[in-house]
Design a protein around this motif. Structure first.
Motif: not given
Ligand code: GTP
Ligand code: MG
Length: 1134
Positions: A460-487
């Protein structure tokens, strides 16, 4: 095959009829562990390709490196034949002599044994020992003749020769069992006859169960021994090559050929092993193959097939033929096996499919070995009767437990009876609670889900990045990633935590008890009574309230304590599996007993349960070393480590000597090495240094030699010795109380002059010494019985023990013949040291009556006599015995124990608080009398006539009628010291000798290295007893004796010098007098010529003695000897 699940094994544990508890026994290196590998592989625990190479049950590093097993270890396997499923609790045991105590611990827990014999080496010393051990424990053996491939490839025997060779091996094995059987039947017959006499008027006919193998029938002729012997047609022999993975019993071939040739399987079974041949024309099996020069059936139908397979695969590498054979047998061989450069790989791929050794062995085991339900009454009674107690003298409740044994029930009402045969340690990692378990289904599903989520999010993240290359990932996905990293870090942490935890805990050793449950069912957390070897059920029952359970609080009962079963384990080689409960008939591991059990114990819920008889230990610990930590601050760790080692090894002994030295006693060099490694790496975890092995010696006296060191007639040596004692004595402080007469009678008064003793020492005949040595257990029992009688308690001694004591007495009487020993046996006062050693104290005091040591043989009379003794004499009687015990414990030469010495107390004066001057007058008169006697003695033919004086006129001047005041105080103590000193002086008045401990040593060597073996033996003062060639091989069997003192590094040296072709087995055998006199100095011209003035190079005994003295910090008399020589030289030259 799939790994058997734990649940399946737990289910099998509940059916004792299908359980087999067995161990593998053999001489060292005959292939036990390799065979066990094949059996383990059949359960899918290890890959069958690795079977034989892995040696899975040798889990210790040093076992793998040295290639020998050192600890016995158990594994539970399952096997299916027909519709029956079996649980096999298999114990692999070591074969090296040093570890034979491990064999004892294994054998006790089993009902049957697989005895493995190397087809080339045949019956070896340890084979005989293990057969005997199996016999003593009443367990049934089956035979595997292993390493048959060596007959083909190494010895290059033809199939016909191999058949003859195999027959010979079978004969050898059966000869060993035959001897055991015969002696037992004869013994039983004697016993039965005696029983009959006793029970004749009772008219009670004993009914015995019929299914006993070892029949109680009257004599050898009638005794049924058919089940006893190994014979392929009985189905109790398997021929195998464990390393190549094949093995067969003749049943298998009988089955194959009965289909092929249309002959009945039963007929084939009877004829396949033996002197039968196939008459092709008549299509009949005929007898007398040997006489008619025909090929026996076994060769034609069995061995030839194997021989030709080896020939095709290994020798000729004939691909076509191999393919033909493989397809005719209907086997599949993987191409990587057939292309392998080592033909053995292909061979074992074919053989292990064609004749899998595990099938043959496991089928035989299930069919021929008894289940726990088949335990015989005889065995139960033997296990339950300790020492002198007889089974029918045990309390009634105890006797009832016999039924529980026989029933082997696992009901709630069945009493729990467990025997722990040894304690062993396991790493923390091996404990089930610390091991990483495979993930459960839910966990796997959870993980999969997590991964899928991550993947989807990433997409999903790749997709959004492809669709919207300039606007880098929304904070949401960042959070998710951080969460995963935490786990994942959390997981990482938990993992690392888990990993590091064992290290922290490593300090603590986990002791697991190696045990077997004979009755009842044991549950985790259950509380039980732990019964020590000296526990007496009669006492326990009388002290405990009725129906008392281990969970209640227990009053103080000697040798009993309570413990709870913290954990129960299934033993799976290197691993342990947690169990919640275990029913009767199984072998198991128990955790949490280390506080209550030292090495072995009996556990029960019933206080009526007797302790089991102690294990039959074959090895005697003999090699001692003193151990020190490198850094002195580590001392507490060493002490703790040695305590743990003592608990974890059935044979090692740990002692602290009076000098404060920590001493470790082991069975031999290899055992020593293993104990030291264990101490360093497991138990103490410190650097330690071990002294050189401390070699034990014994001190003895001999009859005066008739020739001197250059074989010249000699008449004076004896007198020279006495002369020296006199000199020494006159130099000593005690000279005014000591008197030595020329005949060797030593009279010594206590310092207060109130008592004096006269003692004479004499050598015991060698046969007597050996008899005493071999009867220590009996003497100890005798001593216990006497002790009880002395205290006025009655003891119920089994007729067997009484008979043994009477037999022992008769033997002594027979051996102590002649004038000098007249009535000696009746006059034995005590044995020593420690009250059961190989030295005797004789009561030759005329007129002094004391209870005989044989009083238990004439019941009633002895007790009355004991009662007649006043406490006064009894007290002093004890002092005499104590003095004797001390004197025999350490002799004057180098403070080693005495052996084979008879001290006879010829006079014993006690005066109670008599005036001083009178006393000295008394002393004078005694001395006078003694020297007069001495002269009389001197004029007789043999100067040393010690015990012949027994019948001399009374010299006892005991005055028991005097007031006994003061006798409890110093007199008894002084008498001990005086007696001890008198014995020492009497010992020194005779020619003294050292005795060296000897090993017997059996070496197998090929003809090429024979010379080198002899070289090494000669260098180390070994003596070859005999040498024989093993029939059918090029091996020689050499039997030799070797002093223990010269044995260190012997095995290594032999191995090095012969490039590993010969390796000796050293077993302690006996003590031998070193013929040279350690105090000898040259006295005649010839001796000077021969040995030179100093003559110390030739004196091995002196060297040994001085080494011991130096080690013990005693004065070494080297200088003095030098001067003495000079003086004497001067004297001579004058
Ligand atoms: N040729 C041949 N060698 C074998 C066979 N079985 C075992 N060996 C070899 O014999 C040696 C000893 O085998 P182990 O299984 O360790 O013997 P062990 O009886 O367990 O020895 P200990 O436990 O030390 O008494 C090893 O080198 C094996 O490879 C066999 O059937 N044929
Ligand atoms: Mg082994």
């Amino acid at each position: 095959m799939a790994h058997t699940s734990l649940d399946r094994i737990i289910a099998l544990q509940r059916n004792p009829a299908n359980i087999r508890n067995l161990c593998i026994l053999a001489h060292v290196d005959h292939g036990k562990t390799t065979l066990a590998d094949c059996l383990v592989a059949s359960n899918g625990i290890i890959s069958s390709r690795l079977a034989g190479k892995l040696r899975y049950l040798d889990s210790r590093e040093d076992e793998q490196i040295r290639g020998i097993t050192m600890k016995s270890s158990a594994i539970s396997l399952h096997h299916t034949t027909g519709d029956q499923e079996y649980l096999l609790n298999l114990i692999d045991s070591p074969g090296h002599v040093d570890f034979s105590s491990e064999v004892s611990t294994a054998v006790r827990l089993c009902d049957g044994a697989i005895v493995v014999v190397d087809a080339v080496e045949g019956v070896c010393p340890q084979t005989q020992v293990v057969l005997r051990q199996a016999w003593l424990e009443n367990i049934r053996p089956v035979l595997v003749i292993n390493k048959i491939d060596r007959l083909i490839l190494e010895l290059k025997l033809s199939s016909q020769e191999a058949f003859i060779h195999l027959q010979k091996i079978l004969e050898q094995v059966n000869a060993v069992t035959g001897t055991l059987f015969t002696s037992k039947v004869l013994e039983e017959r004697a016993e039965k006859e005696k029983d009959k006499e006793e029970e004749e008027d009772k008219e009670e006919v004993e009914t015995l169960t019929g299914d006993q193998v070892y029949d109680w029938s009257a004599g050898l002729e009638e005794a049924d021994d058919s089940l006893l012997y190994f014979s392929p047609d009985q189905g109790n022999v398997v021929f195998a090559s464990a390393i190549d993975g094949w093995g067969f019993s003749i049943q298998q071939f009988a089955h194959i050929y009965s289909q092929k040739m249309g002959i009945k399987a039963e007929v084939l079974l009877k004829t396949l092993w033996g002197d039968y041949y196939l008459n092709a024309k008549a299509k009949r099996i005929m007898k007398g193959a040997q006489a008619k020069g025909k090929k026996p059936l076994f060769v034609q139908l069995v061995l030839d097939n194997i021989w030709s397979l080896y020939d095709a695969v290994v020798t000729r590498r004939d691909k076509e033929k191999v393919e033909k054979v493989v397809s005719s047998l209907g086997l599949k061989v993987m191409s990587r096996d057939s292309r392998h450069s080592d033909p053995k790989v292909l061979l074992s791929a074919i053989c292990s499919q064609w004749l899998p050794v595990s099938q043959a062995v496991l089928a035989m085991v299930c069919e021929k070995l008894p289940s726990p339900l088949d335990i015989t009454e005889e065995r139960v009674e033997k296990l339950m009767s300790v020492g002198a107690r007889r089974f029918d003298s045990l309390p009634e409740q105890t006797q009832e437990l016999k039924r529980a044994f026989l029933r082997c029930g696992s009901g709630e009402d069945d009493p729990l009876i467990i025997f722990v045969s040894k304690m062993f340690t396991v790493d923390n990692k091996a404990l089930p609670k610390n091991r990483q378990r495979p993930l459960t289904h839910e966990e796997i599903a959870q993980r999969r889900e997590l991964a899928r989520q991550r993947h989807a999010e990433k997409l999903a993240a790749d997709q959004t990045a492809a669709e919207n290359p300039t606007a880098r990932p929304p904070s949401e996905s960042m959070q998710q990633e951080a969460q995963l990293a935490e786990i994942s870090t959390a997981k990482m942490e938990s993992l690392t935590l888990k990993d590091s935890k064992p290290e922290e805990e490593e300090e603590q050793q986990n002791f697991v008890a190696f045990a077997r449950i004979y009755s009842g069912v044991v549950k985790k957390g259950q509380r039980v009574f732990v019964l020590g070897p000296k526990y007496d059920p009669a006492k326990g029952l009388s002290m405990l309230p009725d129906g008392c359970r281990a969970s209640d609080c227990v009053p103080e009962v000697p040798h009993m304590c309570c413990c709870s079963m913290e954990s129960l384990f299934l033993l799976m080689g290197r691993d342990l599996e947690d169990l919640q409960q275990v029913p009767a008939g199984n072998v198991l591991g128990i955790g949490g007993l280390e506080e209550c059990v030292l090495k072995s114990a009996t556990l029960s819920t019933s206080p009526a349960c007797p302790p089991f008889i102690p294990l039959n230990m074959e090895a005697m610990p003999i090699v001692r070393v003193a151990i020190e930590p490198k850094h002195h601050s580590d001392m507490p760790k060493l002490v703790r480590g040695m305590r743990l080692l003592n608990q974890a090894d059935p044979c090692a002994e740990v002692l602290i000597q009076e000098t404060g030295e920590h001493v470790l006693v082991t069975a031999g060099e290899v055992h020593l090495q293993r104990c030291l490694d264990d101490l360093r790496e497991r138990f103490a975890k410190i650097e330690i240094s071990a002294s050189k092995p401390i070699i034990p010696f014994r001190e003895t006296v001999v009859r005066p030699p008739k020739v001197d060191m250059v074989n010249e007639e000699l008449g004076h040596q004896h007198k020279v010795a006495i002369h020296r004692v006199k000199e020494e004595a006159s130099q000593g402080r005690s000279s005014d109380t000591l008197h030595v007469d020329p005949s060797g009678l030593v009279t010594l008064a206590t310092p207060n002059r109130l008592a004096s003793v006269s003692v004479r020492a004499a050598p015991l005949p060698q046969d007597v010494t050996s008899l005493l040595e071999s009867s220590t257990e009996l003497i100890r029992t005798l001593e216990q019985v006497n002790m009880s009688l002395r205290e006025g308690r009655s003891v119920d001694i089994s007729p067997r023990t009484l008979e043994a004591i009477a037999g022992f007495k008769a033997q002594l009487e027979e051996l102590l013949q002649g004038r000098r020993w007249r009535n000696a046996v009746e006059h034995i006062w005590a044995f020593g040291p420690r009250r059961y050693g190989p030295n005797i104290l004789l009561n030759s005091v005329e007129g002094y009556q004391r209870p005989s040591v044989w009083q238990c043989l004439c019941r009633g009379g002895g007790a009355a006599e004991a009662g007649a003794q006043t406490p006064f004499t009894r007290d002093l009687d004890n002092s005499i015995v104590s003095g004797f015990q001390l004197a025999t414990l350490s002799g004057p030469m180098c403070e080693e124990p005495l052996m084979g010495v008879c001290f006879s107390l010829e006079r014993w004066d006690i005066q109670s608080a008599a005036p001083q001057h009178q006393d000295s007058v008394e002393e004078d008169s005694i001395s006078h009398e003694a020297s007069a006697d001495g002269k009389a003695e001197e004029s007789s033919e043999t100067p040393a006539q010690p015990v012949g004086l027994v019948s001399r006129p009374s010299q006892a001047r005991r005055r028991p009628e005097g007031p006994p005041q003061g006798c409890y105080g110093p007199v008894s103590g002084q008498l001990i010291a005086a007696m001890k000193e008198a014995c020492r002086h009497a010992f020194q008045a005779q020619p003294q000798r050292l005795m060296a401990a000897m090993y017997t040593c059996e070496i197998m060597a090929t003809a090429e290295v024979l010379g080198r073996v002899y070289g090494v033996l000669g260098k180390r003062e070994g003596r070859v007893l005999h040498e024989e060639m093993k029939e059918g091989t090029d091996m020689f069997l050499i039997k030799a004796v070797l002093p223990v003192a010269e044995s260190f590094g012997f095995a290594d040296e032999i191995r090095k010098r012969t490039s590993g072709l010969a390796s000796p087995q050293l077993v302690f055998s006996h003590w031998e007098v070193i013929s040279s006199d350690p105090y000898w100095v040259p006295t005649t011209e010839e001796e000077y010529l021969h040995f030179g003035e100093k003559a110390d190079s030739a004196n091995q005994a002196l060297k040994y003695m001085n080494a011991v003295r130096r080690r013990k910090g005693l004065y070494v008399e080297e200088k003095t000897v030098e001067h003495a020589e000079k003086q004497r030289t001067l004297g001579k030259n004058k």
